[in-house]
Design a protein around this motif. Sequence first.
Motif, PDB file in Angstrom:
ATOM      1  N   UNK A  27       0.823  -1.224   0.000  1.00  0.00           N
ATOM      2  CA  UNK A  27       0.000   0.000   0.000  1.00  0.00           C
ATOM      3  C   UNK A  27       0.848   1.262   0.000  1.00  0.00           C
ATOM      4  N   UNK A  28       2.166   1.088  -0.036  1.00  0.00           N
ATOM      5  CA  UNK A  28       3.032   2.263   0.007  1.00  0.00           C
ATOM      6  C   UNK A  28       3.230   2.799   1.409  1.00  0.00           C
TER       7      UNK A  28
ATOM      8  N   UNK B   5      -2.680   7.892  -8.897  1.00  0.00           N
ATOM      9  CA  UNK B   5      -3.607   7.035  -9.646  1.00  0.00           C
ATOM     10  C   UNK B   5      -4.670   6.481  -8.711  1.00  0.00           C
ATOM     11  N   UNK B  87      -2.268   3.839  -4.129  1.00  0.00           N
ATOM     12  CA  UNK B  87      -1.110   3.844  -3.245  1.00  0.00           C
ATOM     13  C   UNK B  87      -1.363   4.769  -2.055  1.00  0.00           C
ATOM     14  N   UNK B  88      -1.583   4.160  -0.891  1.00  0.00           N
ATOM     15  CA  UNK B  88      -1.921   4.935   0.313  1.00  0.00           C
ATOM     16  C   UNK B  88      -0.771   5.849   0.703  1.00  0.00           C
ATOM     17  N   UNK B  89       0.441   5.380   0.554  1.00  0.00           N
ATOM     18  CA  UNK B  89       1.614   6.189   0.895  1.00  0.00           C
ATOM     19  C   UNK B  89       1.682   7.458   0.067  1.00  0.00           C
ATOM     20  N   UNK B  90       1.352   7.347  -1.225  1.00  0.00           N
ATOM     21  CA  UNK B  90       1.360   8.528  -2.101  1.00  0.00           C
ATOM     22  C   UNK B  90       0.265   9.500  -1.686  1.00  0.00           C
TER      23      UNK B  90
END
Lengths: 93, 112
Positions: A27-28, B5, B87-90
């Motif tokens: 999930x980054x 995205x 992307x949760x971090x982004x």
Amino acid sequence: MEKELDKHLEETMNTHGVLGTLCADQHGLCLGAKGSVSTDAAGMVTRLSELAGQLDPSSEEDPIVCIESDASTLMIKKHDDVTMAIHKAKVPT
Amino acid sequence: MSKVDGLYGIAITDRDGVPVLKVSNEHAPEMALRPGFLVTFSMAADQGSKMGLGKNQRIVCMYSAYQVVHFNKAPLMVTLVANSTANTGMILSLEDELTDALQDLRQAVDVA
């Protein structure tokens, strides 16, 4: 819970030339980070690895991404759901 | 929104969920951008700040089809709605950029 991962990151940091390491999930989100690599970079590191993988979708293995600057190199590799980044100083020639 | 995205919508609201600024595309679930939904995060942030861990800064909620990321920027609340595979971090890394943009909006809510 993260002791094992922390130990591996610490061992990586002890390698000659390594300035920083980061480990992120699919999930980054940052699982662990040490040294020069900020926890904020987890999302971007994961995304870079995903995008590089899209360049060759037929490949079975995830690519290794190397971002080189004058003084250092950032290497990113994804394995299963975990993305690892290692920031390493360039050896002067 | 195009920086990440799968990001479907961003809503900046006051503590009562009243929208100050809202952007979304056709994929954003309409219910997720309504004041009634957005105010629940404001309440959750208040409750989260009472756990003895300091002020609650962010909340990430993962659903089967969507994810909702919430930044507590009192008196404003910023809510981002995205696909569950985004992307949760982004999304979290957008916080600094959004904080800069909130300065002018904050004054409008303070005056009100």
